[in-house]
Design an enzyme around this catalytic site. Structure first.
Site, mmCIF file in Angstrom:
data_model
loop_
_atom_site.group_PDB
_atom_site.id
_atom_site.type_symbol
_atom_site.label_atom_id
_atom_site.label_comp_id
_atom_site.label_asym_id
_atom_site.label_seq_id
_atom_site.Cartn_x
_atom_site.Cartn_y
_atom_site.Cartn_z
ATOM 1 N N ASP A 141 -58.209 -83.690 21.268
ATOM 2 C CA ASP A 141 -56.761 -83.507 21.227
ATOM 3 C C ASP A 141 -56.407 -82.533 20.106
ATOM 4 O OD1 ASP A 141 -56.251 -85.372 23.327
ATOM 5 O OD2 ASP A 141 -56.599 -86.992 21.904
ATOM 6 N N HIS A 184 -59.773 -80.988 26.878
ATOM 7 C CA HIS A 184 -58.683 -81.894 26.505
ATOM 8 C C HIS A 184 -58.931 -83.329 26.969
ATOM 9 C CE1 HIS A 184 -54.966 -82.439 24.554
ATOM 10 N NE2 HIS A 184 -54.439 -81.255 24.827
#
Length: 475
Positions: free
Chosen positions: A450, A446
């Protein structure tokens, strides 16, 4: 032992620049066993991959100085080979080499650095001076030996740019590309004759070594089979007061590396994951149509994984950020798409790499998958097979799994799993139909990726998989 018998030390080689030790996995030769040059004498286990250690000379195994399961530092002596007759002439040829080549000339092409010492020759043995001048020069990796044997290259003539003068695979390829390989191979015997201080017969023997290896290679055996009980890990039984038993299993170097990297992955990478359901009905029809002909033509099975990998590679082309790593102050996007393939064995999971997967068609990917899976399960992976991966694909569906949360193969940005194909009732145009469905799960870093980009990537993989038709070509 006769007076003319010479003992040759077998030294633990440095299989990669980052490795400082290796573990003796299994001795393939015992004291008294005859040994042919380039024949494997033991299996070495490192934290990256297993490798076989070939002999540098013909002879008889004299003694084993390291036990199975023992971890030995690079450069330490692990065994001695008794060489009788004319074999001691080879070390004599190595004596003038430091003077002619600044101590960088190598003896036999092998992963060991032999040092010859007999009762008569010990006072003037040149081996210690040779090793001091170029400690890594004579330690060849299996990849270097294989490449040299394939092209008939005498490694003595190849300049080494690695640590301590070691010859790397890139050095062999550069030597081959320069065109210098063919000329020495043809003229080596007459060129070796003028050497005044060397024993004349020795150089021709060195030139012939690659050919000998080619002859021996088809009958070489790794000595490790899944049907055997491996020496490592060892199991100890500890009995408690109540009579119950506990089984203690030694942690192997490979298992320790897996644990370290998994811990590093989950502690450093903020994992997120997502899943998408894919209709693979057309893919099932396509594979059933082609698998028998492909088996007859290629001799291997046509698996769903090859089709999935092609779909993933095509999606990575559209979303290159998936092919990246985190570098603290920047994100590095890799140009080459090298797919790591998760392959499970009885006691570990390895991730061999399909290099430049975007340049291969479905048939080519199928061949690579079959070859790497076979090498993994037979313990024949080379270090080069494990390096350079940029994105990992795992076929968890082969175990019947329908949903999984994979841990990212550090330091890559993502890993994708292909789950089991299950027939389900699906609503299509307000009508219920039975379709072959499968889940595709994606774990992502992450810091780099995204939800939007990951979702679009998965959707593109889905479109590619569902886009297969009975007319899709393998080649």
């Amino acid at each position: 032992m006769s007076d003319n018998t010479t003992l040759t030390d077998v030294i633990m080689p440095q299989l990669a620049e980052s490795l400082v030790s290796a573990t003796i996995g299994k001795w393939l030769k015992q004291p008294g066993d005859p040994i042919e040059q380039y024949e494997p004498i033991c299996e070495l286990i490192t934290d990256k991959v297993n490798a076989e250690l070939p002999a540098t000379v013909d002879g008889t195994m004299a003694e084993l100085l390291a036990e199975e399961g023992q971890t030995v530092s690079v450069g330490e002596i692990i065994a001695r080979i008794a060489v009788a007759g004319a074999a001691p002439a080879a070390p004599a040829a190595a004596a003038p080499s430091p003077e002619a080549a600044g101590g960088s000339s190598a003896p036999a092409a092998s992963g060991t650095a032999p040092q010859t010492h007999s009762a008569a020759a010990r006072p003037s043995a040149p081996a210690p001076a040779y090793d001091a001048a170029a400690p890594m020069r004579s330690r060849y990796s299996p990849a270097v030996q294989s490449l040299a044997a394939e092209h008939g290259i005498n490694l003595v003539a190849v300049p080494g740019t690695g640590l301590g003068g070691r010859i790397t695979r890139k050095d062999v390829l550069a030597f081959l590309a320069s065109g210098a390989a063919a000329q020495p191979a043809a003229s080596a015997p007459p060129a070796a004759a003028p050497a005044p201080a060397a024993a004349p017969p020795a150089p021709p023997v060195q030139v012939a070594q690659p050919d000998m290896r080619d002859e021996l290679q088809p009958v070489r055996n790794s000595g490790l089979h899944l049907s055997e009980s491996p020496k490592i890990p060892t199991i100890e039984v500890e009995r408690g007061r109540d009579g119950m038993s506990e089984y203690l299993i030694d942690v192997t170097p490979i298992r320790n590396t897996i644990a370290t990297r998994m811990r590093q992955s989950v502690s450093e990478i903020p994992h997120a994951w997502t899943m998408i359901e894919v209709d693979v009905t057309n893919l099932v029809v396509l594979r059933n149509k082609l698998k028998d002909e492909f088996k007859r033509k290629e001799g291997i099975n046509l698996t769903y994984l090859a089709f999935l990998m092609k779909a993933v590679v095509s999606a990575i082309k559209d979303y290159p950020i998936m092919n990246s790593v985190w570098a603290v102050d920047k994100i590095i996007v890799k140009r080459d798409i090298n797919i790591s393939l998760a392959v499970g064995t009885e006691d570990s999971v390895m991730t061999p790499v399909i290099k430049k997967a975007d340049q291969k068609n479905i048939a080519g990917l199928a061949r690579e998958i079959d070859e790497l899976a076979l090498k993994t399960r037979e313990g024949k992976l080379r270090l080069d097979d494990m390096q350079g991966g940029t994105f990992t694909v795992n076929n968890t569906g082969s175990f019947g799994s329908i949903l999984s949360y994979p841990i990212i193969n550090y330091p890559q940005a993502a890993i994708l799993t292909f789950e089991s194909i299950v027939k389900k009732p699906v609503v299509i145009n307000d009508m219920i139909a039975v379709r072959s469905m499968a889940n595709i799960c994606l774990s992502l870093d992450h810091r780099i990726l995204d939800g939007v980009i990951s979702g679009r990537f998965l959707q593109r993989v889905k479109d590619n998989v569902e886009g297969y038709t009975p007319e899709t070509k393998l080649y």
